[in-house]
Write a protein that holds these residues in place. Structure first.
Motif, PDB file in Angstrom:
ATOM      1  N   ALA A   6       0.572  -1.086   0.293  1.00  0.00           N
ATOM      2  CA  ALA A   6      -0.097   0.093  -0.343  1.00  0.00           C
ATOM      3  C   ALA A   6       1.096   1.729   0.285  1.00  0.00           C
ATOM      4  O   ALA A   6       0.768   2.249  -0.500  1.00  0.00           O
ATOM      5  N   ILE A   7       2.154   1.462   0.507  1.00  0.00           N
ATOM      6  CA  ILE A   7       2.685   2.370   1.332  1.00  0.00           C
ATOM      7  C   ILE A   7       3.371   2.460  -0.474  1.00  0.00           C
ATOM      8  O   ILE A   7       3.695   3.543  -1.045  1.00  0.00           O
ATOM      9  N   GLU A   9       2.470   2.025  -3.561  1.00  0.00           N
ATOM     10  CA  GLU A   9       1.913   2.383  -4.150  1.00  0.00           C
ATOM     11  C   GLU A   9       1.374   4.140  -3.925  1.00  0.00           C
ATOM     12  O   GLU A   9       1.548   4.413  -5.366  1.00  0.00           O
ATOM     13  N   LEU A  10       1.467   4.168  -2.983  1.00  0.00           N
ATOM     14  CA  LEU A  10       1.084   5.622  -2.223  1.00  0.00           C
ATOM     15  C   LEU A  10       2.282   6.371  -2.590  1.00  0.00           C
ATOM     16  O   LEU A  10       1.791   7.745  -3.903  1.00  0.00           O
ATOM     17  N   ARG A  13       1.557   6.941  -6.625  1.00  0.00           N
ATOM     18  CA  ARG A  13       0.524   7.946  -6.586  1.00  0.00           C
ATOM     19  C   ARG A  13       0.548   9.393  -5.834  1.00  0.00           C
ATOM     20  O   ARG A  13       0.947  10.609  -6.904  1.00  0.00           O
ATOM     21  N   ALA A  14       1.658   9.162  -5.509  1.00  0.00           N
ATOM     22  CA  ALA A  14       1.911  10.959  -4.500  1.00  0.00           C
ATOM     23  C   ALA A  14       2.730  12.120  -5.485  1.00  0.00           C
ATOM     24  O   ALA A  14       3.531  13.012  -5.322  1.00  0.00           O
ATOM     25  N   GLY A  24      10.133  13.308  -0.279  1.00  0.00           N
ATOM     26  CA  GLY A  24       9.178  13.013   0.061  1.00  0.00           C
ATOM     27  C   GLY A  24       8.539  11.222   1.049  1.00  0.00           C
ATOM     28  O   GLY A  24       9.790  11.067   1.326  1.00  0.00           O
ATOM     29  N   ILE A  25       7.858  10.308   0.868  1.00  0.00           N
ATOM     30  CA  ILE A  25       7.747   9.521   0.745  1.00  0.00           C
ATOM     31  C   ILE A  25       8.636   8.150   0.699  1.00  0.00           C
ATOM     32  O   ILE A  25       9.742   8.144  -0.532  1.00  0.00           O
TER      33      ILE A  25
ATOM     34  N   VAL B  96      -6.064  -3.297   1.554  1.00  0.00           N
ATOM     35  CA  VAL B  96      -5.721  -2.015   0.866  1.00  0.00           C
ATOM     36  C   VAL B  96      -6.962  -0.588   0.240  1.00  0.00           C
ATOM     37  O   VAL B  96      -6.969   0.362   0.025  1.00  0.00           O
ATOM     38  N   PHE B  99      -7.429   2.172   2.237  1.00  0.00           N
ATOM     39  CA  PHE B  99      -6.512   2.879   2.011  1.00  0.00           C
ATOM     40  C   PHE B  99      -6.622   4.045   1.334  1.00  0.00           C
ATOM     41  O   PHE B  99      -6.513   4.977   1.027  1.00  0.00           O
ATOM     42  N   TYR B 103      -6.758   8.100   0.670  1.00  0.00           N
ATOM     43  CA  TYR B 103      -5.864   8.779  -0.634  1.00  0.00           C
ATOM     44  C   TYR B 103      -6.381   9.593  -2.101  1.00  0.00           C
ATOM     45  O   TYR B 103      -5.947  10.267  -1.734  1.00  0.00           O
ATOM     46  N   LEU B 107      -6.114  12.858  -2.143  1.00  0.00           N
ATOM     47  CA  LEU B 107      -4.655  13.339  -3.022  1.00  0.00           C
ATOM     48  C   LEU B 107      -6.136  14.334  -3.789  1.00  0.00           C
ATOM     49  O   LEU B 107      -5.498  15.377  -4.459  1.00  0.00           O
ATOM     50  N   LEU B 117       1.779  16.021  -1.425  1.00  0.00           N
ATOM     51  CA  LEU B 117       2.031  14.653  -0.126  1.00  0.00           C
ATOM     52  C   LEU B 117       3.235  14.887   0.360  1.00  0.00           C
ATOM     53  O   LEU B 117       4.218  14.111  -0.505  1.00  0.00           O
ATOM     54  N   ALA B 118       3.993  14.819   1.486  1.00  0.00           N
ATOM     55  CA  ALA B 118       5.313  13.827   2.166  1.00  0.00           C
ATOM     56  C   ALA B 118       5.730  13.591   2.739  1.00  0.00           C
ATOM     57  O   ALA B 118       6.965  12.675   2.101  1.00  0.00           O
ATOM     58  N   GLY B 119       4.893  12.834   3.619  1.00  0.00           N
ATOM     59  CA  GLY B 119       5.023  11.590   4.363  1.00  0.00           C
ATOM     60  C   GLY B 119       3.909  11.522   5.147  1.00  0.00           C
ATOM     61  O   GLY B 119       2.576  11.618   5.064  1.00  0.00           O
ATOM     62  N   GLY B 120       4.234  10.530   6.457  1.00  0.00           N
ATOM     63  CA  GLY B 120       2.980  10.467   6.955  1.00  0.00           C
ATOM     64  C   GLY B 120       3.576   9.002   7.595  1.00  0.00           C
ATOM     65  O   GLY B 120       4.501   8.037   7.917  1.00  0.00           O
TER      66      GLY B 120
END
Lengths: 297, 297
Positions: A6-7, A9-10, A13-14, A24-25, B96, B99, B103, B107, B117-120
């Protein structure tokens, strides 16, 4: 949920980092351009009742932990924390005394590390939840990412892996160790072991495009843990890092560490992509599974 | 918990703003020195299942809301959002797809407002919780705080108060209205009505050291709400601001607003400290109680 999938994929997308966002991520902190010598860092870690702590653990301890886990993220990039913003969810019947005790812990550890409280939010929530967002700074030449490890580098961990079950509240973030490394050695890659050595070395290998071989017998243990537990216990917040052999030689003869080197070699990086190996005590080579300790089980 | 008391106490404990922190706890955002012309802004709002939303509200809507409430905070200071970091707590069995839908909402609204989006963090939690931390920027001469209102200033609200019960997910943050005001009028004080007009005008009065008189009949209503509900419904995210009569005259003859002025005068500020008054339709003067709408009740 398959978190890694999931991360990843995100992250796609980000989109690419842009404007002042350098990274970033995908690392312990997001990285921003600041001035000619420094980056800004930004991280955010949430702790939730019955996942990361229990109410009986003590409100002050819980408050401390919510900040400590973020200091660990800043340390993992070679940085120094500056500010926090804190969101807290509390049951409707929680007293002002509970709120005050949580902030006793938060402000105590902030005082120890020179961190200032900038703001946040307080809301009603059935289970307690604390989410700390933290900013920091790092000299550009001292930034350590997950992605810089090279085949042949040695793999280190800071100190015997702590027992995540009993020490997850009281741990001291490896900030001093990070400062020493950032200022004197700048490891090729670094990550904190919030999920456990095995899942976190996998992340480091994925980002660096390398494999690794870890030696079971080299993993330093705190009392009551065996090596397999040490590989999969999360919530231990050690630093895991890599360094060339040449630098490692210098490190192990560093006079400043005369009181005892707090860094332990546990393996080496290899050129084999997706090749994560564990060399067992008897010499058997196994694939290193990456599943982490599932917190309270 | 008596939130106001606890927050005021915390503000004392957090100490004076220092280093680059210009303004800490006590406004919609923390404010940091950035360069000669601009401040940086930082805010953080947490939304929790069964307090701020229900799972049946739709994951995409919930994701949108988690960002929108923060845009409203940045807008309340006259700023423009830049980056977010997002912590999400999800039940262990969440897919998933869940999630991804959250997003989708996050987004989508980020795209509309130029936010990156920078992180999390993503963690396991019995109830869903989303905590968004947002940074932004504001020109120093356009910064609007809670503390600048003066006796004699008029009190405005942006548009008929929305029904927090039905519109709390789909609301559009009053960003365009904030830009128009910041660039052309710079109100003397501003706050967003996340808790309701009555509790939020109280905050503005406390910070400004003033009282106020609100006119029941002047409060614009969306269908299905009466004035008392409009005063105490939270989750409506209008902007509440004050402006001198001289500026207000200019505002109401502003040709750019020919399509209809989206700002409504609902009262005036007075010199009476702690004097919050509501002038009822029949002319009776009452003390304005500050209790807000307790979300889902």
């Amino acid at each position: 949920m398959r978190e890694t999938r999931a991360i990843n994929e995100l992250r796609e997308r980000a989109g690419k980092a842009g404007k002042s966002l350098v990274l970033g991520i995908g690392d312990d902190c997001a990285v921003f351009e600041r001035d000619s010598k420094r980056f800004s860092l930004w991280c955010q870690d949430m702790i939730v009742e019955d996942t990361h702590f229990r109410r009986g653990d003590g409100y002050k301890n819980i408050g401390r932990k919510s900040v400590a886990v973020n200091i660990s993220d800043i340390a993992a990039m070679g940085g120094v924390p500056e500010y926090i913003s804190v969101s807290i969810g509390l049951p409707e019947n929680a007293s002002v005394a509970v709120f005050r005790k949580i902030y006793d812990g938060i402000l105590e550890i902030c005082g120890e590390y020179g961190i200032a409280l900038a703001g946040g939010d307080t809301v009603r929530s059935g289970k307690m939840v604390i989410d700390v967002s933290m900013t920091g700074t790092v000299f550009k030449r001292q930034l350590m990412r997950r992605s810089g490890a090279k085949s042949g580098d040695l793999v280190f961990v800071t100190g015997p892996v702590r027992n995540g079950k009993t020490e997850h509240l009281s741990f001291r973030p490896r900030f001093d160790e990070s400062r020493f490394l950032a200022e004197n050695y700048t490891p090729s890659a670094m990550i904190d072991t919030s999920d456990g050595i095995a899942p976190d070395i996998r992340r480091l290998c994925e980002e660096s495009g390398t494999g690794c071989r870890l030696y079971e017998q080299a993993i330093p243990l705190s009392s009551g843990l065996d090596a397999v537990e040490a590989l999969y216990y999360g919530e231990s917040f050690e630093l895991l890092f890599t360094m060339s052999r040449r630098k490692a030689e210098r490190l192990f003869t560093d006079k400043r560490l005369r009181a005892g080197c707090p860094f332990f070699i546990i393996g080496e990086m290899t050129g084999e992509k997706k090749g994560l190996k564990l060399i067992r005590a008897a010499g058997r080579v196994e694939n290193l599974k990456a599943e982490g300790y599932r917190h309270f089980g």
